[in-house]
Design a protein around this motif. Sequence first.
Motif, PDB file in Angstrom:
ATOM      1  N   GLU A   1       2.164   5.222   0.346  1.00  0.00           N
ATOM      2  CA  GLU A   1       1.277   5.740   1.927  1.00  0.00           C
ATOM      3  C   GLU A   1       1.106   7.360   0.482  1.00  0.00           C
ATOM      4  N   LYS A   2       1.851   7.671  -0.613  1.00  0.00           N
ATOM      5  CA  LYS A   2       1.385   8.453  -1.443  1.00  0.00           C
ATOM      6  C   LYS A   2       1.824   8.490  -3.179  1.00  0.00           C
TER       7      LYS A   2
ATOM      8  N   ASN B   1      11.583  12.110   5.228  1.00  0.00           N
ATOM      9  CA  ASN B   1      11.395  10.614   5.097  1.00  0.00           C
ATOM     10  C   ASN B   1      11.857   9.301   3.971  1.00  0.00           C
TER      11      ASN B   1
ATOM     12  N   ASP C   1       9.070  15.897   1.900  1.00  0.00           N
ATOM     13  CA  ASP C   1       8.881  14.813   2.242  1.00  0.00           C
ATOM     14  C   ASP C   1      10.368  14.464   2.365  1.00  0.00           C
TER      15      ASP C   1
ATOM     16  N   TRP D   1       5.917  12.304  -4.533  1.00  0.00           N
ATOM     17  CA  TRP D   1       6.786  13.253  -3.419  1.00  0.00           C
ATOM     18  C   TRP D   1       7.200  14.445  -3.703  1.00  0.00           C
TER      19      TRP D   1
ATOM     20  N   GLU E   1       1.031  -1.491  -0.048  1.00  0.00           N
ATOM     21  CA  GLU E   1       0.256  -0.079   0.235  1.00  0.00           C
ATOM     22  C   GLU E   1       0.817   1.177   0.048  1.00  0.00           C
TER      23      GLU E   1
END
Length: 225
Positions: free
Chosen positions: A7-8, A18, A15, A11, A5
């Motif tokens: 997260e986005k 991360n 971000d 980017w 899955e």
Amino acid sequence: MEKYELEKKIWTEADFKNMGWHDCRIYKIRLTDDLELDIDYILNWNKPDIEGLPFTFWVAPATLIFKKISNIQFEIDTAFDEAIDIEDIELNKSDNKFQWTIITKQGDIELEAEEFAQWIRQEPFFQFGQTISFIERCGFSLEQTIDQANPNRFRLDIVEQQKKDFEHYENVKKRQFKRKEKADLEEQRENGTIDLKDYLTKKKEIKEMLDYYDYWLKNTRFENW
């Protein structure tokens, strides 16, 4: 295999802390007012279920763009038609300038750019290595999209090869269990906690199974795992 899955799918520099690009491969570079890179972005390093086996990975084709660049310098010791592997991307903010260094195994790319964006173009692939093959990722691209078409993803020959790879991987795990069993048996023998007859019987059984797995994994990508 459960689906990864995301997260986005887009980017930005917000971000950056991360994100990580270690061992991500660059396939294509385009230099205009922007610096555009086609990469395999490693989203996750999957720790193996069994100690001693290599990591597996979730990887996705992505377009990484540094926007409105200036003062760019290439110090790359490779031909531009060859893949480049990223070690890290560093950001240094100085005098209201955003200075980026793309550190690769073949050299560095330095530039100034106020922002970047990374587009995850396709759903992630579960991979036994850190890259996606040319055919599986449907070639090289610098599209800025989150839904890149990929008719190869469900090609019969590719799906069949993936199925075989998972079957081989199950044998890899079984072989690793047998290797651990062999090591435990040798330890028992050294400690004198097993008699010679039982030791020889179990050693023979383990060897037969290891030979079996070695036979089926020979000439596959998993032969030396």
